[in-house]
Structures are given as C-alpha cells and as structure tokens.
Scaffold this active site. Structure first.
Site: not given
Length: 283
Positions: A175, A188
């Site tokens: 990501s 995250y």
C-alpha cells in the site's frame, strides 16, 4: 471525482456501493499471457482481488480465491465472472486469521487446480474511523495484524512447496500507506511497511528455488473496504489528494498483478514493489 456520503459495516460489500467499482468486467481483454497457470488469490471476492481474478482468468489461468462468510454474494459473482472467461473457479470460504485455515486453503486449492503457479496475498483489513493510537484496542490490532501480516506468512509458508515444483511466483498487496502513513491507519500502515520488507526478504530466500516474490502498492482504490472503514467526511474527498486528483479503480490495479505473474515479461523481476498510486511516490 467525489463520492457520495455512504457507510457500511466491515468487511463491506460491492452491491451497496455508489458508484459501483470497475473491476474490468467490460474492459479487460486477455491475451493468453497466463495460459494454463493456476492462481490462488486471498480476498478475491471483491475489490482488487476480484479485478485480479477476472484479469487472470481472461489471461488463461484457473483461479482459486478465498472469501469470508459475510462475502458470499460477492464471491458468487466473482466465480461467475471467472467461469464466463472459460476458466475454473474455486471459491473457498475461510477466515485467514487462523493458521490452520491458511493450510486448508492451500491444500484445497492445489487439490482442485492440480498445483499452484501464482499466490496473490491480497486479503487485508483496516479501520480508519477511530482517532489514532489510543483508539486502537486489542481486538482491532489483532484483526489487522492477523489479516494483513500473519496470514501472508501462513499462506506463503503453506504454498512454497507447491511453488517450488512449478517455479511459480508470489505477489503481495502492499500500500501507499507503507510510504505515506495516515495517523488514522497506524496499525494498517505498519503491516504494509512490514509486507514490503517481507517481500524483499522472501525474494532473497526463495530466489534460489526459482520463486519470484514481488508486491504491488496501490494508492486510494475504490473498494468495499473504503465505505466499510473510512469516516464519511474522508470518503467524500477520497483520492483527491493524489497528483491525478482522483481515486483509482480496481481494474486499474489488476494489470500490475498480471505483469508480475507473467514469466515472459517479469521473469527477471523479483524483490520489487510496483506502485499504482495515482502519482504518489513509492520510495
């Protein structure tokens, strides 16, 4: 573009989303680049996972994918799209937060497909409706780390013996959060940075076995995880902070996963992270 105010409960489903995501249903055209390959995609029922499943099937691969109990309707749609491409679809309900479940998924996938050539560690979870470190309770921390990181290790560990036989490859979903972490996604973002590190490390370890390991780092992509985990005010401007000024669609990420899976095109590519971020830097 901006997105209308909307909210779901995790893990999120495709049908209620406005607008509907583009997974490449009408646009992706295959060229037999993965003919005869056997792929396993975690979290393949919706979002990026569904787009990758469609692309792989249209490139000639048979596809197994996992989904959670709540995602069964999305899973049925993905399986139908794979089968419409003339390939075999194997949908496996599983909670990857359990190592024995990861072992089962690999076992059932390889039995159904006759082996394994590509493992896509795509399943992920985030929660951005809190307010930083003090809002992250033990339950959330456990869910994020087990889904994003532990499952990647467990799935890879179970799949490596099969990938050794096929000289296959592993593609992890990282990501932009690994490079530009948001304070509301502390846990995250940490898992995604770890995935980048694990990707490079695994490439070094498994390279002598002929196994390539890479990652794709998406930017803001319009998937069910967004309305299910983002606050409404963030969602309405989702993706506007990218140089391209908009969020991406799952169909715009899938070609990166295709490229990294094709031996003829990416046969000497291993240990790299390919950004699909709308212009945000991945270095």
């Amino acid at each position: 573009m901006s997105f209308p105010a909307q909210q779901q409960e995790p893990p999120g489903l495709t049908a209620p989303m406005d607008p509907q995501p583009d997974h490449g249903e009408l646009s992706y055209a295959g060229h037999a680049r993965l003919e005869g390959k056997r792929a396993l995609i975690t979290g393949g029922d919706s979002g990026i996972g569904r787009a990758v499943a469609i692309a792989y099937a249209r490139e000639g691969a048979d596809v197994a994918f996992t989904y959670m109990t709540e995602e069964v309707e999305d899973a049925k749609q993905t399986a139908a799209l794979v089968e419409e491409a003339g390939r075999r679809a194997v949908a496996i309900e599983a909670d990857l937060r359990d190592s024995s479940e990861c072992d089962r998924v690999v076992r059932e996938s390889t039995e159904a497909l006759g082996g394994l050539d590509v493992l896509v560690n795509n399943a992920g979870f985030q929660m951005a409706r809190g307010g930083g470190l003090e809002s992250i309770d033990d339950e959330q921390l456990d869910r994020v780390f087990r889904t994003n990181l532990y499952a990647l290790f467990w799935m890879t560990r179970a799949a490596v013996p099969h990938l050794r036989e096929s000289k296959g490859c592993i593609i992890n979903n990282a990501s932009i959060q690994a490079y530009e972490p948001s304070t509301t996604l502390l846990d995250y973002a940490a898992t995604k940075a770890a995935i980048n590190n694990a990707t490079v490390n695994l490439a070094a370890e498994l390279g002598p076995d002929g196994i390539r390991v890479n990652a794709v780092a998406p930017g803001p992509i319009w998937t069910p995880l967004q309305p299910a985990t983002q606050p409404v005010e963030k969602l309405e401007k989702f993706g506007e902070d990218t140089p391209l000024g908009r969020a991406g669609q799952p169909a715009e990420v899938a070609p990166a996963f295709v490229f990294l899976a094709v031996d003829q095109e990416a046969g000497y590519v291993s240990g790299t992270v390919l950004g699909v971020t709308g212009g945000k830097p991945v270095f």
